[in-house]
Enzyme design. Structure first.
Site, PDB file in Angstrom:
ATOM      1  CD  GLN A  34      23.421  55.205  36.145  1.00  0.00           C
ATOM      2  OE1 GLN A  34      24.067  56.081  36.701  1.00  0.00           O
ATOM      3  NE2 GLN A  34      23.740  53.922  36.174  1.00  0.00           N
ATOM      4  CB  CYS A  69      23.845  56.175  43.141  1.00  0.00           C
ATOM      5  SG  CYS A  69      24.762  57.634  43.705  1.00  0.00           S
ATOM      6  CE  LYS A 108      26.090  51.209  39.083  1.00  0.00           C
ATOM      7  NZ  LYS A 108      26.516  52.526  39.486  1.00  0.00           N
ATOM      8  CG  HIS A 140      29.045  47.960  42.171  1.00  0.00           C
ATOM      9  ND1 HIS A 140      29.352  49.288  42.114  1.00  0.00           N
ATOM     10  CD2 HIS A 140      30.065  47.372  42.814  1.00  0.00           C
ATOM     11  CE1 HIS A 140      30.510  49.496  42.708  1.00  0.00           C
ATOM     12  NE2 HIS A 140      30.956  48.349  43.137  1.00  0.00           N
TER      13      HIS A 140
END
Length: 177
Positions: A34, A69, A108, A140
């Protein structure tokens, strides 16, 4: 042991420490690395480096761009979840990553960021990024709040919304979600 997220600037500026930056001897397969960053050119260069070493002791099956993140430190550098606020930049980034990579590039992301969390905005993000060749998204199933919550709180406090992910699967049948 692979690290959680390799940041483009760290990999490019400390390439003597490649084992630390992109992981030592991948034991588990399939393995994914990642990446974090917000600059298409530097992330493309990192993908080139990964492709070069992927032919030796490293065997990554895909390279994942982190657009999820919620860390304050990451957000201040305009990457992680903050990237969701600029889908055109993410499209440019994954375009350059795909051109330089010998393995698929995936993304992601979250359902949204701060008050940019409508389903319409999520669809626009997915559509824009998909146009650069991304066929797999790891979602997510909650939004993140860049201001007011810690990274840990962002894993628990915003409610999970699985129905949005299920709707994405139906609305984008050609993608792996």
């Amino acid at each position: 042991m692979p690290i959680e997220m390799a940041v483009d600037g760290t990999v490019l500026n400390q390439n003597n420490y490649m084992d630390f930056n992109i992981g030592k001897g991948i034991e588990e397969h399939p393995s994914v690395i990642q990446l974090g960053g917000c600059d298409a050119t530097s992330l493309g260069k990192v993908c080139s480096l990964i492709s070069e070493v992927n032919n030796s002791s490293y065997q990554y099956q895909e390279i994942n761009l982190n657009c999820g993140c919620p860390s304050n430190r990451v957000a201040k550098k305009s990457f992680g979840a903050r990237l969701m606020l600029d889908p055109d930049n993410v499209r440019k980034i994954v375009h350059d990553m795909n051109r330089a990579s010998s393995v698929p590039v995936t993304v992601k992301c979250r359902l949204g960021v701060d008050d940019h969390d409508s389903y319409k905005e999520l669809v626009q993000f997915i559509s824009t990024v998909q146009s650069a060749g991304v066929t797999k998204f790891i979602i997510h199933a909650r939004k993140c709040l860049l201001n007011g919550l810690t990274t840990k709180q962002n894993r628990d406090i915003p409610p999970l919304k699985y129905e949005a992910v299920h709707k994405l699967v139906k609305d984008f049948p050609s993608l792996e979600i």
